[in-house]
Design a protein around this motif. Sequence first.
Motif, PDB file in Angstrom:
ATOM      1  N   ASP A 344       0.846  -1.186   0.000  1.00 57.47           N
ATOM      2  CA  ASP A 344       0.000   0.000   0.000  1.00 57.47           C
ATOM      3  C   ASP A 344       0.890   1.248   0.000  1.00 57.47           C
ATOM      4  O   ASP A 344       1.696   1.456   0.907  1.00 57.47           O
ATOM      5  N   GLY A 345       0.770   2.061  -1.020  1.00 61.58           N
ATOM      6  CA  GLY A 345       1.558   3.284  -1.108  1.00 61.58           C
ATOM      7  C   GLY A 345       2.984   3.088  -1.582  1.00 61.58           C
ATOM      8  O   GLY A 345       3.763   4.041  -1.616  1.00 61.58           O
ATOM      9  N   VAL A 346       3.325   1.865  -1.961  1.00 63.06           N
ATOM     10  CA  VAL A 346       4.682   1.555  -2.425  1.00 63.06           C
ATOM     11  C   VAL A 346       4.725   1.695  -3.942  1.00 63.06           C
ATOM     12  O   VAL A 346       3.750   1.395  -4.642  1.00 63.06           O
ATOM     13  N   SER A 347       5.867   2.107  -4.474  1.00 57.57           N
ATOM     14  CA  SER A 347       5.982   2.300  -5.910  1.00 57.57           C
ATOM     15  C   SER A 347       5.813   0.984  -6.658  1.00 57.57           C
ATOM     16  O   SER A 347       6.098  -0.098  -6.132  1.00 57.57           O
ATOM     17  N   GLU A 348       5.358   1.090  -7.905  1.00 52.76           N
ATOM     18  CA  GLU A 348       5.180  -0.100  -8.735  1.00 52.76           C
ATOM     19  C   GLU A 348       6.512  -0.793  -8.985  1.00 52.76           C
ATOM     20  O   GLU A 348       6.592  -2.018  -9.022  1.00 52.76           O
ATOM     21  N   GLU A 349       7.587  -0.017  -9.127  1.00 50.21           N
ATOM     22  CA  GLU A 349       8.911  -0.602  -9.338  1.00 50.21           C
ATOM     23  C   GLU A 349       9.296  -1.510  -8.171  1.00 50.21           C
ATOM     24  O   GLU A 349       9.759  -2.630  -8.370  1.00 50.21           O
ATOM     25  N   THR A 350       9.085  -1.032  -6.959  1.00 48.57           N
ATOM     26  CA  THR A 350       9.419  -1.822  -5.772  1.00 48.57           C
ATOM     27  C   THR A 350       8.568  -3.077  -5.706  1.00 48.57           C
ATOM     28  O   THR A 350       9.066  -4.180  -5.467  1.00 48.57           O
ATOM     29  N   ARG A 351       7.259  -2.901  -5.913  1.00 47.61           N
ATOM     30  CA  ARG A 351       6.359  -4.048  -5.810  1.00 47.61           C
ATOM     31  C   ARG A 351       6.702  -5.115  -6.842  1.00 47.61           C
ATOM     32  O   ARG A 351       6.767  -6.311  -6.504  1.00 47.61           O
ATOM     33  N   LEU A 352       6.919  -4.733  -8.071  1.00 43.09           N
ATOM     34  CA  LEU A 352       7.197  -5.714  -9.116  1.00 43.09           C
ATOM     35  C   LEU A 352       8.545  -6.399  -8.911  1.00 43.09           C
ATOM     36  O   LEU A 352       8.702  -7.577  -9.223  1.00 43.09           O
ATOM     37  N   ARG A 353       9.525  -5.668  -8.389  1.00 39.16           N
ATOM     38  CA  ARG A 353      10.818  -6.285  -8.122  1.00 39.16           C
ATOM     39  C   ARG A 353      10.689  -7.354  -7.039  1.00 39.16           C
ATOM     40  O   ARG A 353      11.233  -8.460  -7.161  1.00 39.16           O
ATOM     41  N   ILE A 354       9.964  -7.052  -5.965  1.00 41.47           N
ATOM     42  CA  ILE A 354       9.854  -7.970  -4.834  1.00 41.47           C
ATOM     43  C   ILE A 354       8.930  -9.138  -5.146  1.00 41.47           C
ATOM     44  O   ILE A 354       9.188 -10.278  -4.739  1.00 41.47           O
ATOM     45  N   THR A 355       7.848  -8.890  -5.878  1.00 42.71           N
ATOM     46  CA  THR A 355       6.881  -9.949  -6.150  1.00 42.71           C
ATOM     47  C   THR A 355       7.246 -10.807  -7.355  1.00 42.71           C
ATOM     48  O   THR A 355       6.848 -11.972  -7.437  1.00 42.71           O
ATOM     49  N   GLN A 356       7.993 -10.236  -8.302  1.00 43.84           N
ATOM     50  CA  GLN A 356       8.271 -10.991  -9.530  1.00 43.84           C
ATOM     51  C   GLN A 356       9.713 -10.903 -10.020  1.00 43.84           C
ATOM     52  O   GLN A 356      10.313 -11.903 -10.414  1.00 43.84           O
ATOM     53  N   GLY A 357      10.295  -9.705 -10.004  1.00 42.22           N
ATOM     54  CA  GLY A 357      11.581  -9.490 -10.644  1.00 42.22           C
ATOM     55  C   GLY A 357      12.728 -10.299 -10.072  1.00 42.22           C
ATOM     56  O   GLY A 357      13.502 -10.917 -10.823  1.00 42.22           O
ATOM     57  N   ALA A 358      12.880 -10.299  -8.752  1.00 37.05           N
ATOM     58  CA  ALA A 358      13.989 -11.025  -8.141  1.00 37.05           C
ATOM     59  C   ALA A 358      13.866 -12.521  -8.406  1.00 37.05           C
ATOM     60  O   ALA A 358      14.859 -13.207  -8.676  1.00 37.05           O
ATOM     61  N   PHE A 359      12.646 -13.033  -8.351  1.00 32.17           N
ATOM     62  CA  PHE A 359      12.396 -14.451  -8.619  1.00 32.17           C
ATOM     63  C   PHE A 359      12.810 -14.808 -10.046  1.00 32.17           C
ATOM     64  O   PHE A 359      13.514 -15.804 -10.277  1.00 32.17           O
ATOM     65  N   LEU A 360      12.382 -14.017 -11.006  1.00 33.54           N
ATOM     66  CA  LEU A 360      12.682 -14.312 -12.409  1.00 33.54           C
ATOM     67  C   LEU A 360      14.161 -14.127 -12.730  1.00 33.54           C
ATOM     68  O   LEU A 360      14.665 -14.708 -13.689  1.00 33.54           O
ATOM     69  N   GLU A 361      14.850 -13.335 -11.931  1.00 36.25           N
ATOM     70  CA  GLU A 361      16.294 -13.199 -12.098  1.00 36.25           C
ATOM     71  C   GLU A 361      16.993 -14.506 -11.754  1.00 36.25           C
ATOM     72  O   GLU A 361      17.963 -14.898 -12.408  1.00 36.25           O
ATOM     73  N   LEU A 362      16.498 -15.203 -10.738  1.00 36.97           N
ATOM     74  CA  LEU A 362      17.061 -16.496 -10.358  1.00 36.97           C
ATOM     75  C   LEU A 362      16.587 -17.599 -11.291  1.00 36.97           C
ATOM     76  O   LEU A 362      17.349 -18.522 -11.603  1.00 36.97           O
ATOM     77  N   PHE A 363      15.333 -17.515 -11.723  1.00 36.38           N
ATOM     78  CA  PHE A 363      14.732 -18.597 -12.499  1.00 36.38           C
ATOM     79  C   PHE A 363      14.109 -18.042 -13.789  1.00 36.38           C
ATOM     80  O   PHE A 363      12.883 -18.008 -13.944  1.00 36.38           O
ATOM     81  N   PRO A 364      14.962 -17.607 -14.719  1.00 38.62           N
ATOM     82  CA  PRO A 364      14.451 -16.990 -15.948  1.00 38.62           C
ATOM     83  C   PRO A 364      13.688 -17.942 -16.849  1.00 38.62           C
ATOM     84  O   PRO A 364      13.007 -17.503 -17.778  1.00 38.62           O
ATOM     85  N   HIS A 365      13.775 -19.250 -16.582  1.00 40.70           N
ATOM     86  CA  HIS A 365      13.060 -20.235 -17.403  1.00 40.70           C
ATOM     87  C   HIS A 365      11.573 -20.268 -17.088  1.00 40.70           C
ATOM     88  O   HIS A 365      10.773 -20.800 -17.867  1.00 40.70           O
ATOM     89  N   VAL A 366      11.179 -19.708 -15.956  1.00 43.58           N
ATOM     90  CA  VAL A 366       9.771 -19.740 -15.542  1.00 43.58           C
ATOM     91  C   VAL A 366       8.982 -18.739 -16.380  1.00 43.58           C
ATOM     92  O   VAL A 366       9.397 -17.591 -16.537  1.00 43.58           O
ATOM     93  N   PRO A 367       7.831 -19.140 -16.921  1.00 42.61           N
ATOM     94  CA  PRO A 367       7.037 -18.205 -17.726  1.00 42.61           C
ATOM     95  C   PRO A 367       6.520 -17.063 -16.860  1.00 42.61           C
ATOM     96  O   PRO A 367       6.152 -17.284 -15.698  1.00 42.61           O
ATOM     97  N   PRO A 368       6.502 -15.857 -17.401  1.00 41.38           N
ATOM     98  CA  PRO A 368       5.979 -14.725 -16.632  1.00 41.38           C
ATOM     99  C   PRO A 368       4.470 -14.825 -16.489  1.00 41.38           C
ATOM    100  O   PRO A 368       3.814 -15.640 -17.156  1.00 41.38           O
ATOM    101  N   VAL A 369       3.928 -13.999 -15.611  1.00 40.30           N
ATOM    102  CA  VAL A 369       2.479 -13.930 -15.483  1.00 40.30           C
ATOM    103  C   VAL A 369       1.887 -13.601 -16.841  1.00 40.30           C
ATOM    104  O   VAL A 369       2.357 -12.682 -17.521  1.00 40.30           O
ATOM    105  N   PRO A 370       0.884 -14.358 -17.303  1.00 40.33           N
ATOM    106  CA  PRO A 370       0.333 -14.144 -18.647  1.00 40.33           C
ATOM    107  C   PRO A 370      -0.141 -12.715 -18.875  1.00 40.33           C
ATOM    108  O   PRO A 370      -0.658 -12.066 -17.958  1.00 40.33           O
ATOM    109  N   VAL A 371       0.043 -12.252 -20.092  1.00 41.49           N
ATOM    110  CA  VAL A 371      -0.434 -10.928 -20.467  1.00 41.49           C
ATOM    111  C   VAL A 371      -1.950 -10.886 -20.267  1.00 41.49           C
ATOM    112  O   VAL A 371      -2.664 -11.813 -20.647  1.00 41.49           O
ATOM    113  N   GLY A 372      -2.416  -9.829 -19.680  1.00 43.95           N
ATOM    114  CA  GLY A 372      -3.852  -9.702 -19.438  1.00 43.95           C
ATOM    115  C   GLY A 372      -4.224 -10.003 -18.010  1.00 43.95           C
ATOM    116  O   GLY A 372      -5.273  -9.594 -17.543  1.00 43.95           O
ATOM    117  N   GLU A 373      -3.328 -10.734 -17.289  1.00 45.90           N
ATOM    118  CA  GLU A 373      -3.583 -10.987 -15.873  1.00 45.90           C
ATOM    119  C   GLU A 373      -3.174  -9.767 -15.066  1.00 45.90           C
ATOM    120  O   GLU A 373      -2.156  -9.125 -15.358  1.00 45.90           O
TER     121      GLU A 373
END
Length: 375
Positions: A344-373
Amino acid sequence: MPKLWTNSGDSHFLEPEDLWESRLPRRLAALTPKAAKDPDGEYETVHVDGQSFRRKLPTSAAVTFLEESRKAAGIRDAGLRLGDLDQEGVWAEVIFPSLGMWASTFRTPELLKACMRASNEWALEEVASVSDRYVVTAQVSTLTVEDAVSELEWAAEQGFKAVFLPTRPHPSAPDWHRNEWEPFWAAAERASMVLAIHIGTDPVDFTSERVGVAYRGPGGAVMNYTETTFSGQRAAMKLVASGALDRHPDLKVLISEGGATWIPFLGDRMREGYRQHRMAVRPELKRDPKDILMTQVYASFQHDESAVAAFDAMGYRNVMFGSDYPHMEGTYGHTQDTLKQLFDGVSEETRLRITQGAFLELFPHVPPVPVGEPV
């Protein structure tokens, strides 16, 4: 509000209790853990690898706590698990084993090696094959370095991207900071295998009536829960101070469920120790210990508000959310509420890095959240 999707750096799966016994040759299967309640009903006798010991059974409150954490359908069924994840808004997750907690009780290298292979084959067949959203951790024997290297290389060939390591290796093996483990670190780096270390996994002495209990009396429950976090910090410290990560700059480590704010503090403390006691420091590092810790070690958390601040205010970029599915300490059943409170009140950059970006940096083979979700 729209659903916030996240990846998870921490979750758990419950294997069949007879997995090892059903898959091993008879002579080895006979040595796998077996327990029988004593007539008094308060103790049980455990037989494992030619050893026998009595241990006090958990209290009714502890049993209830354990049973509650196992009610989620997906803890035993990888297909049903996807429904639980979609409900919670968790896209992909790192999955840790459960049966491997017995590994520290084995004393026969052949037996432990066979059990780890059986677990890995089962995980490939029953979990990893179900969805590419699952990052299943391979298991290796830590009783001997050679067996650990051999299983890691086999696991990498089978497509595993992470290897589960306890916070300390088998009691009969050298600790993580010893040079004997150098071949293992080199093999993991060559294979681009993430070292996934889960807090609270120091070898267990099942003969003790104080299993999992460091403190009794006032505050004991909170202190025992908090105590488990320190084992992950010690493991990270050993890998940095010993030079293992300095020698292998492409090697990545994930410390799961232990929070994230400790990384900058531990880095400061190690930097100070390296600087102020340089005359006694061995080995010398090519890079600053804090820089090594901050860049090569990732840390997952579930509820800690301070973890978000570690990214925003302390410059620690490798912060990763973890749901701890389906444990009671985790967010199962209220993941969306937790995410919305945290961000709540946190920048989108911070939220996306913590919820998705760091994970995908370790495991780039994992498909991203589908477009439209919603993200």
